[in-house]
Design an enzyme around this catalytic site. Structure first.
Site, mmCIF file in Angstrom:
data_model
loop_
_atom_site.group_PDB
_atom_site.id
_atom_site.type_symbol
_atom_site.label_atom_id
_atom_site.label_comp_id
_atom_site.label_asym_id
_atom_site.label_seq_id
_atom_site.Cartn_x
_atom_site.Cartn_y
_atom_site.Cartn_z
ATOM 1 N N HIS A 175 -14.954 -3.342 43.352
ATOM 2 C CA HIS A 175 -15.771 -2.332 44.037
ATOM 3 C C HIS A 175 -16.133 -2.737 45.458
ATOM 4 O O HIS A 175 -16.504 -3.877 45.709
ATOM 5 C CB HIS A 175 -17.044 -2.083 43.220
ATOM 6 C CG HIS A 175 -16.767 -1.698 41.801
ATOM 7 N ND1 HIS A 175 -16.817 -2.603 40.770
ATOM 8 C CD2 HIS A 175 -16.388 -0.523 41.263
ATOM 9 C CE1 HIS A 175 -16.499 -1.987 39.632
ATOM 10 N NE2 HIS A 175 -16.228 -0.723 39.908
ATOM 11 N N SER A 227 -16.691 3.968 37.726
ATOM 12 C CA SER A 227 -17.689 3.019 38.225
ATOM 13 C C SER A 227 -17.871 3.107 39.733
ATOM 14 O O SER A 227 -18.914 2.740 40.246
ATOM 15 C CB SER A 227 -17.278 1.598 37.850
ATOM 16 O OG SER A 227 -15.975 1.323 38.329
ATOM 17 N N ASP A 276 -17.379 -7.007 44.515
ATOM 18 C CA ASP A 276 -16.935 -7.764 43.337
ATOM 19 C C ASP A 276 -15.410 -7.704 43.243
ATOM 20 O O ASP A 276 -14.745 -7.540 44.262
ATOM 21 C CB ASP A 276 -17.649 -7.261 42.058
ATOM 22 C CG ASP A 276 -17.299 -5.819 41.696
ATOM 23 O OD1 ASP A 276 -16.362 -5.253 42.298
ATOM 24 O OD2 ASP A 276 -17.958 -5.259 40.787
#
Ligand SMILES: *[C@@H]1O[C@H](CO)[C@@H](O)[C@H](O)[C@H]1NC(C)=O
Ligand SMILES: *[C@@H]1O[C@H](CO)[C@@H](O)[C@H](O)[C@H]1NC(C)=O
Ligand SMILES: *[C@@H]1O[C@H](CO)[C@@H](O)[C@H](O)[C@H]1NC(C)=O
Ligand SMILES: *[C@@H]1O[C@H](CO)[C@@H](O)[C@H](O)[C@H]1NC(C)=O
Length: 363
Positions: A330, A42, A327
């Site tokens: 990240h 991600s 978040d």
């Protein structure tokens, strides 16, 4: 036959980046990278998971992309990820297309493709263990590269008479450290398993022509907001046991920078120590222009201890450049920008080893 030789010669001038995810690039003339192929998690997914029906690891909603020209795109940040910035620094035309988008074919792939998938890791099992639904494992990403993109690319290049890779932290967070698993291998054994698996995957990419690799380190996973906020033992501070696991793996990644050359003649690998960069930001945010190095900028869903992703349409901090984390896991655009800049042109061996990406591109 002659065309094949031209092709592999050009692929040989390409660049591959790796960081808990993997990236590769190709170039035609000296000092000019024509494109890059990105593999990973991600941290560098630019929308692949949007196309996975069952995936729960998606960032295609507000407030993701609040500072990104295309809005919420599936990138796990308020703005760009490190690969987007690296692409800018390498003067690539526009953002790379995500592999899973059906429009990513033909002329669209000439400057590279991003195969990264949120929740993926080096091991095939990573992702499925942590109830994240469908993910594209690193093996699957490389399969897609070799068996789908590469034939298309060869056809395109034949028509016109022209790589990069990067992966890693999720294997610890989503696999090794998922509680409740019995029969855990020792951390050392697990690290060796990851590294040998990764080496095999790099060899597959080498076998199809990739010669320049960029490998990003695992980040300080013991200091990410979701870990600090939710684990009672943490009491708000970093969990150094997790960081030590990341450091153990990172040491082996760094060693690959020299060992891979012996195994895969003519290859070059740059190790980007984003762990070090992140850790300095986290430990001394004020010294690096940040005011918060420990909490998420966006609102995380409550009542879910493993909440990593922002709450849908949730609140968001007003000054995103002041936050290290967007978040629960990240980094913000501001951090991604700094990591990519160091990867590209830092001359400090603690940032990029044994050279930086700019020097790698010029080899
Ligand atoms: C998605 O989930 C459904 C229901 O659990 C399952 O039948 C299907 O095979 C899954 N699809 C993929 C691509 O994993
Ligand atoms: C591509 O597909 C073939 C046939 O299924 C397989 O043997 C090969 O391993 C695949 N390539 C990669 C990189 O997985
Ligand atoms: C947790 O932090 C609080 C406040 O800083 C401190 O008073 C307490 O002793 C800490 N607890 C542990 C177990 O470290
Ligand atoms: C946002 O944060 C940065 C870094 O801490 C600071 O330099 C800047 O002045 C802040 N901007 C506003 C509008 O507060």
């Amino acid at each position: 036959m002659a065309k094949n030789i031209v092709f592999s010669c050009k692929l040989a001038l390409s660049l591959v980046v790796l960081s808990l995810f993997l990236l590769t690039a190709f170039s035609c003339s000296k000092a000019e990278v024509k494109g890059m192929f990105v593999f990973g998690s991600s941290l560098v997914d630019n929308g692949n998971n949007n196309f996975l029906k069952n995936s729960t690891a998606k960032a295609n909603y507000s407030p993701y992309g609040i500072d990104f020209p295309l809005g919420p795109s599936g990138r796990f940040s308020n703005g760009r990820n490190t690969i987007d910035v690296l692409g800018e620094l390498l003067h690539l035309p526009g953002f790379l297309p995500p592999f899973a988008d059906p429009r990513t074919e033909g002329a669209e792939i000439l400057h590279g493709v991003n195969f990264a998938s949120g929740g993926s890791g080096i091991l095939d099992e990573t992702g499925s263990l942590a109830v994240r639904g469908e993910v594209l494992s690193l093996n699957r990403q490389i399969w897609n590269f070799e068996n789908k993109t590469l034939p298309d690319l060869k056809a395109q290049l034949r028509g016109r008479g022209d790589d990069r890779f990067s992966d890693g932290g999720n294997d610890y967070l989503l696999n090794y450290f998922v509680p409740g698993q019995t029969q855990k291998p020792s951390l050392l054994q697990f690290t060796q398993l990851l590294v040998s698996q990764l080496t095999r995957q790099l060899k597959k990419l080498y076998d199809v022509g990739a010669r320049k690799f960029v490998l990003f380190s695992i980040q300080p996973i013991g200091c990410i907001p979701v870990v600090r906020a939710n684990l009672p033992v943490s009491n708000g501070s970093c969990i150094e046991q997790l960081n030590e696991a990341a450091l153990l793996f990172n040491d082996d990644l760094k060693a690959l920078a020299t060992n891979l050359k012996l195994l895969l003649p003519g290859s070059n690998l740059v190790f980007v120590n984003s762990y070090h960069t992140m850790r300095t930001f986290i430990d001394e945010p004020l010294s690096y222009g940040f005011s918060d190095g420990s909490t998420a900028c966006c609102e995380l869903p409550s009542h879910t201890p493993e909440a990593i992703l922002c709450k849908r349409e949730g609140m968001v901090c007003s000054n995103r450049t002041a936050h290290v984390f967007f978040d629960g896991l990240h980094p913000t655009d501001a951090v991604n920008f700094k990591i990519a800049q160091k990867a590209y042109n830092s001359c400090l061996l603690e940032d990029a080893y044994p050279s930086n990406v700019k020097q790698l591109a010029q080899l």
